[in-house]
Structure formats: structure tokens, C-alpha cells
Write an enzyme that holds these catalytic residues in place. Structure first.
Site, PDB file in Angstrom:
ATOM      1  N   HIS A 121       6.630  22.876  27.352  1.00 62.55           N
ATOM      2  CA  HIS A 121       6.508  21.552  26.919  1.00 62.55           C
ATOM      3  C   HIS A 121       5.857  20.545  28.053  1.00 62.55           C
ATOM      4  O   HIS A 121       6.445  19.500  28.024  1.00 62.55           O
ATOM      5  CB  HIS A 121       7.597  20.873  26.169  1.00 62.55           C
ATOM      6  CG  HIS A 121       8.209  21.337  24.938  1.00 62.55           C
ATOM      7  ND1 HIS A 121       7.265  21.751  23.670  1.00 62.55           N
ATOM      8  CD2 HIS A 121       9.299  21.949  24.633  1.00 62.55           C
ATOM      9  CE1 HIS A 121       7.876  22.320  23.117  1.00 62.55           C
ATOM     10  NE2 HIS A 121       9.193  22.433  23.349  1.00 62.55           N
ATOM     11  N   HIS A 181      11.366  30.779  19.388  1.00 61.76           N
ATOM     12  CA  HIS A 181      12.860  30.461  18.551  1.00 61.76           C
ATOM     13  C   HIS A 181      13.114  31.541  17.727  1.00 61.76           C
ATOM     14  O   HIS A 181      12.401  31.795  16.575  1.00 61.76           O
ATOM     15  CB  HIS A 181      12.565  29.086  18.060  1.00 61.76           C
ATOM     16  CG  HIS A 181      12.721  28.048  18.895  1.00 61.76           C
ATOM     17  ND1 HIS A 181      13.799  27.146  19.128  1.00 61.76           N
ATOM     18  CD2 HIS A 181      11.602  27.555  19.539  1.00 61.76           C
ATOM     19  CE1 HIS A 181      13.206  26.120  19.957  1.00 61.76           C
ATOM     20  NE2 HIS A 181      12.058  26.289  20.172  1.00 61.76           N
ATOM     21  N   LYS A 187      17.304  29.737  29.665  1.00 63.93           N
ATOM     22  CA  LYS A 187      16.622  28.499  29.263  1.00 63.93           C
ATOM     23  C   LYS A 187      17.554  27.234  29.549  1.00 63.93           C
ATOM     24  O   LYS A 187      18.796  27.403  29.255  1.00 63.93           O
ATOM     25  CB  LYS A 187      16.169  28.774  27.896  1.00 63.93           C
ATOM     26  CG  LYS A 187      15.752  27.364  27.098  1.00 63.93           C
ATOM     27  CD  LYS A 187      14.343  27.144  27.856  1.00 63.93           C
ATOM     28  CE  LYS A 187      13.711  25.927  27.093  1.00 63.93           C
ATOM     29  NZ  LYS A 187      13.416  25.979  25.596  1.00 63.93           N
ATOM     30  N   HIS A 228      15.286  19.134  15.802  1.00 62.82           N
ATOM     31  CA  HIS A 228      16.594  18.631  16.871  1.00 62.82           C
ATOM     32  C   HIS A 228      17.609  17.813  16.161  1.00 62.82           C
ATOM     33  O   HIS A 228      18.334  17.227  16.875  1.00 62.82           O
ATOM     34  CB  HIS A 228      15.549  17.789  17.848  1.00 62.82           C
ATOM     35  CG  HIS A 228      14.878  18.625  18.559  1.00 62.82           C
ATOM     36  ND1 HIS A 228      15.239  19.577  19.576  1.00 62.82           N
ATOM     37  CD2 HIS A 228      13.452  18.504  18.881  1.00 62.82           C
ATOM     38  CE1 HIS A 228      14.053  20.046  19.978  1.00 62.82           C
ATOM     39  NE2 HIS A 228      13.247  19.653  19.807  1.00 62.82           N
ATOM     40  N   HIS A 235      13.309  22.988  29.290  1.00 65.04           N
ATOM     41  CA  HIS A 235      12.703  21.748  28.480  1.00 65.04           C
ATOM     42  C   HIS A 235      13.403  20.710  28.821  1.00 65.04           C
ATOM     43  O   HIS A 235      14.860  20.481  28.757  1.00 65.04           O
ATOM     44  CB  HIS A 235      13.174  22.323  26.994  1.00 65.04           C
ATOM     45  CG  HIS A 235      12.888  21.092  25.913  1.00 65.04           C
ATOM     46  ND1 HIS A 235      12.181  21.251  24.625  1.00 65.04           N
ATOM     47  CD2 HIS A 235      13.225  19.910  25.852  1.00 65.04           C
ATOM     48  CE1 HIS A 235      12.177  20.075  24.058  1.00 65.04           C
ATOM     49  NE2 HIS A 235      13.056  19.246  24.793  1.00 65.04           N
TER      50      HIS A 235
END
Length: 571
Positions: free
Chosen positions: A276, A140, A221, A324, A250
Site C-alpha cells: 500500500h 489474504h 508482516k 478493518h 502496512h
């Protein structure tokens, strides 16, 4: 021919074939499998040593025909090469030879292209370990200072997304849209790492994705915070197939758009890099880990849960709430966070890494992971798994070469293959860019001695610059000349799509770094993951979250202590 004892030889020239090296304070030992140098004709730098004028150094040849840099008698630890002893020759920022360096007029067996001469500098590698530099595919881009911490743990390549500490970047590795993409490509001009940017893969039609690919992203992504729907996945993969880039995903923790089986169906057998893959960082609860059994899935997982420790579960809850944009006062947000943290699947994640089922390590920097701990967590996990599970069937009786190389592959060659850059980076091989890390064995995985970037040292442990020697305290990591000025741009690569290359993104944005295209992102599969290509049947109990691999319960107890820890740090 005169002989010396093995102990004397190791003192002078470092370990050789059959010698074992302990890695830090771990339970892991590597054994040198072969030595490519010539005994008695070793290239050694220093006063009274062999790399002198007219001896080991040719005093007649010009720079065109000799090395720029030689690393002498180093132990190479590489997922493809194995564990070997050799000199490594670097020229023009690339590895040009692995073997015996020196002066062929005075020495026997000098490897072609590895002549040492007037234009050659030297690094003494006799008592050091050399690896390819680490590649982190899950960054990130929250703060540029991440680069300093990554280099301090031997990572020189970032793949990820973001634009700084926006809430979108805090939660997702996405650089959204051409305007942001161009700003970030320019921002990385002054940062001494390689980079590939991931665009936002959420669209119902092709053009919003195509314009990002043409703008300069190296991949797409798909993330649940923007909606990891089956339609978004299918569309992103379809465009990726046409334009030869990788898609990272993800998946949907809440199972709103479907379950893990629906997501696997949406892949339609196409290659995808799953972030993940265990699920604590996000993904179908509780069974996203099942995707690791698919041949088209290139699975990675992130370092907060590796190795599985007694505090892993407790710290993850707060991580999820912050990353999040969740509210601890909202019961639904709390339930969302709690659904992702399952000790049973975290334990299985560790086992699956040890079995070679999960193929890659990454950090998830500042968004549930620590960018400066990838090599550290890799080696800690390997140590913990040996302690818990014993030797691997593939390991020799008296060394841990296979296990160590399996874990090294997770942070070097396999991320390079997954992201389409293995033609440039990821291994210690002739022709590759010289992104290399030198480690003292006692600090292996923790603190590198030198980080070489494109053939120049760009990061190193350095003492007081006003001292009479390089070694007096305080010693800490500092940028070196390879990380400064135009040299930074000459030794670092910005990876983009082939479409962006053909459209001249380098020229249109005025980029001065090397710009290269990713390629062969689509015609790969799990079988291409070096030493980590296993595809067993994985089942997850929906009630207990217990994980079975080929019918056997896959678990370990959380560790209370880890190797490479407080012995090496002040805090």
C-alpha cells in the site's frame, strides 16, 4: 532459396522480427526485437508439418536427451529477455532452452539441449504470447477459492497470510504462530499454486518471531491493525537480517506511533517491502507514498486504485470499513476510513507506476483487492498512462516495448526478487521453473489460453468435455491434469525459510509438495527492481495532498472508460 511474403509467413509461422502485435483492445503495441529460430527450418506441429518422425523429430534418441515439451515459435514477452521470437524447451518441469528446437540430423542451428523426439509433446505457439506466470505477494488467505480466480488471470504464486475468514485474516496478511502455520502449510498441499506464508511480525523480542520462521514462514508482516510500531519494525527487521527472509509492512495510518519520517528511521536503511505504498489501502496519512524514494524500500501497491477511475474513491470507503472491522456509526471509525482515501495521492500512484518508481503490483485479495485481476489491472494501467502521459522517453518511436516490459516486471520478476524466489520463478529464462502463461494477443492480460505450472498445464479454457472437439461451448476455465493428484504436488512449490528447511519441516509435517527455501531477501535494494528502480524526491502537501516528484506535480485525471473491460466480460 525460395521466399514468401511477410504476410504469408505470419500466417504460417506467426510474427517475426519487426512485426508488431497489439495487446487486446489497448493502445499498446509490442514489436519483436529478434528471432532465435532458423527461417525455413521452423519446428511446426501438425498434419503435414515438420515435427514428424525422421523430419523435425529425432526418432532414435531416448527421453534422457530430448525435450518433454516444446512450445514452438512463440512470442516471448519478458522483463529480462525483452520481446523475442523463439521455441521454448521444457524438461523435468524447468525451462531448459530458448532458441531453435528440432532434429539436428535434419535441421540447421538446433540449440543444444532442444532436441525434439519420441518423448516430446508440443504446444503450437505461433500466434501466441508467452509470459512468466504472475506472482501476487499480497494475499489474504480468506478463501481457498481465490486460487481458481488467480489462475484464471495467469497468477500461479501466492505470498500472504491468514487462516480463513477470521477478522484478523480479513484485515491482515498474517498467519500467526506455529500451530496456524503448520495447518496452512498442510492445507496448501491440495491447492495448485506456489505459496509462501507470512508470519506475524509484531514482537518486542526475537523469539516469538524466530519460532514462526522455524515453523515454516517465508517472511514476516507488520500491519497497523496489530500495531505497526517502530519497535516492532526494528525487531522484525533485525530478525529478518539474521535469518534471510523478507519483511512486509502496512504502516500506521493514524500516525499514532510516529510519522512517515519516523517509520523510515525505523527501517534503519534495511530492506523492506512496503505494501500500500500509496496509502488508500493503508499507511501513514497522507504521505506514506514518500517511502518510494528510499533505496532500501521495495514498493508495491494494490489493484483497487489502478488504474485511477471515476469510481475509485467511492468504492474504497466501504472496502475499508469491512476489511478493518470498523463501524460506520462511530465517527472516529468513519474519520479513519476517510483519511485513507485521497484522490490526489491515488492519481500520483498511477504516475509513479508509469515512471518506474513503484516497482510491484499486487491484489490484496478480498481485503480491498481482486485476486483475479492483477494482469488485467497491470495492462489497463499501462494503457491509461499512455493515453494520459504519452510515450515514455525510453520507448522506441514505433512501439511500446519499454512501457509494456516495465509493467510486466511489476507482476513477474520484481515480486520474485523481493520475496527471495527469483532463482526459481519470475522470468522466462533457462533454469527457471516452467510456470508460464500463454495468451492470445486479443485476450492479453484478460484471459489466458493456457496456464503451465511446473511444466504441466494445470488450468485452461476448455469446452464441453462431452463434445467431439475441445472447443464447443460452453467454454470456461477448468482444472487440468497438472492440478490433480500427486502431479499437483510435484509441480507446485511451498516456500519456507532456510531455517525451516534445515529443521526438516517438509518431513515433520509430511508435506509432499516441493519445498524450497527463500534466499537473498536482505542484500537487495531498489536498484534490483527490473525496469522499476527510480528513486526521485517525492513531496506531499499536507493540506492539499498534492504530490510532487522532483518538484513537478504528479497527477492524472480519473479515467471514465478503460481498456480490456466490458468487451471481454458478460458483467
Amino acid at each position: 532459396m525460395p521466399t514468401i511474403s511477410r504476410q504469408e509467413y505470419v500466417g504460417l509461422f506467426g510474427p517475426t522480427t519487426g512485426d508488431k502485435i497489439r495487446l487486446g483492445d489497448t493502445n499498446l503495441f509490442i514489436e519483436i526485437e529478434k528471432d532465435l529460430r532458423g527461417y525455413g527450418d521452423e519446428s511446426v506441429y501438425g498434419g503435414g508439418k515438420s515435427l514428424r518422425d525422421g523430419m523435425g523429430a529425432d526418432n532414435r534418441m531416448t527421453s534422457e536427451n530430448i525435450l518433454d515439451l516444446v512450445i514452438t515459435s512463440v512470442t516471448i514477452l519478458d522483463a529480462r529477455q525483452g520481446v523475442i521470437k523463439a521455441d521454448v524447451g521444457i524438461k523435468g518441469g524447468r525451462i531448459v532452452g530458448i532458441g531453435k528446437s528440432g532434429n539436428p540430423n535434419m535441421m540447421n542451428g538446433v540449440t543444444p539441449g532442444m532436441v525434439v523426439g519420441v518423448s516430446t509433446d508440443a504446444i503450437s505457439g505461433e500466434h501466441l504470447i508467452l509470459t512468466a506466470a504472475g506472482i501476487d505477494t499480497h494475499i489474504h488467505f480468506i478463501s481457498p477459492q481465490q486460487v481458481e480466480h488467480a489462475l484464471s488471470n495467469g497468477v500461479t504464486t501466492f505470498f500472504g497470510g491468514g487462516v480463513g475468514p477470521t477478522d484478523g485474516t480479513n484485515g491482515t496478511t498474517v498467519t500467526a504462530g506455529p500451530w496456524h502455520i503448520h495447518r496452512m502449510l498442510r492445507a496448501f498441499e491440495s491447492l495448485p499454486v506456489n505459496v509462501g506464508i507470512l508470519g506475524k511480525g509484531h514482537a518486542a523480542v526475537a523469539m516469538p518471531l524466530v519460532e514462526q520462521i522455524k515453523a515454516g514462514v517465508a517472511g514476516l508482516k507488520v500491519h497497523e491493525d496489530w500495531g505497526a510500531t517502530n519497535s516492532a519494525l526494528r525487531n522484525a527487521l533485525r530478525v529478518a537480517d539474521e535469518m534471510d527472509i523478507q519483511v512486509a509492512v502496512h504502516t500506521d495510518s493514524l500516525n499514532e506511533g510516529g510519522y512517515v519520517e519516523d517509520t523510515i528511521d525505523a527501517f534503519e536503511g534495511r530492506t523492506i517491502h512496503t505494501f500500500h505504498t500509496e496509502g488508500a489501502g493503508g499507511g501513514h496519512a497522507p504521505d506514506i507514498i514518500k517511502v518510494a524514494s528510499q533505496m532500501n524500500v521495495l514498493p508495491s501497491s494494490t489493484n483497487p486504485t489502478l488504474p485511477y477511475g471515476i469510481n475509485s474513491q467511492a468504492e474504497l470507503f466501504d472496502m475499508i470499513m469491512v476489511c478493518h472491522n470498523l463501524n460506520p456509526k462511530v465517527p472516529a471509525d468513519v474519520a479513519f476510513s476517510e483519511s485513507r482515501v485521497r484522490p490526489e495521492t491515488i492519481a500520483a500512484e498511477n504516475v509513479l507506476h508509469d515512471m518506474g518508481v513503484l516497482s510491484m503490483f499486487s491484489s490484496d485479495s478480498q481485503a480491498m483487492g481482486r485476486v483475479g485481476e492483477n494482469w488485467l489491472r497491470v495492462m489497463q494501467t499501462a494503457h491509461a498512462m499512455k493515453a494520459a502521459r504519452g510515450k515514455l522517453p525510453e520507448d522506441a518511436a514505433h512501439n511500446d516495448n519499454f512501457r509494456v516490459l516495465r509493467y510486466v516486471a511489476k507482476i513477474t520478476i520484481n515480486p520474485a526478487i523481493a520475496q527471495g524466489i527469483s532463482h526459481v520463478l519470475g522470468s522466462v529464462e533457462v533454469g527457471k521453473m516452467a510456470d508460464l502463461v500463454l495468451w492470445e494477443p486479443r485476450f492479453f492480460g484478460v484471459k489466458p489460453k493456457l496456464v503451465i505450472k511446473g511444466g504441466m498445464i494445470n488450468w485452461a479454457v476448455m469446452g464441453d468435455p462431452n463434445a467431439s472437439l475441445p472447443t464447443p461451448q460452453p467454454t470456461f476455465y477448468r482444472p487440468m491434469f497438472g492440478a490433480l493428484g500427486k502431479t499437483l504436488q510435484e509441480t507446485c512449490v511451498t516456500f519456507v525459510s532456510q531455517a525451516a528447511m534445515e529443521l526438516g519441516v517438509k518431513e515433520s509435517l509430511g508435506l509432499e509438495r516441493q519445498v524450497m527455501a527463500v534466499h537473498n531477501c536482505r542484500a537487495i535494494s531498489k536498484k534490483d527492481m527490473v525496469r522499476n528502480a527510480e528513486t526521485p524526491t517525492i513531496e506531499v502537501d499536507a493540506e492539499t495532498f498534492a504530490v510532487r516528484v522532483n518538484g513537478e506535480y504528479a497527477t492524472v485525471k480519473p479515467v471514465r472508460t478503460v481498456a480490456l473491460n466490458q468487451r471481454y466480460f458478460f458483467s
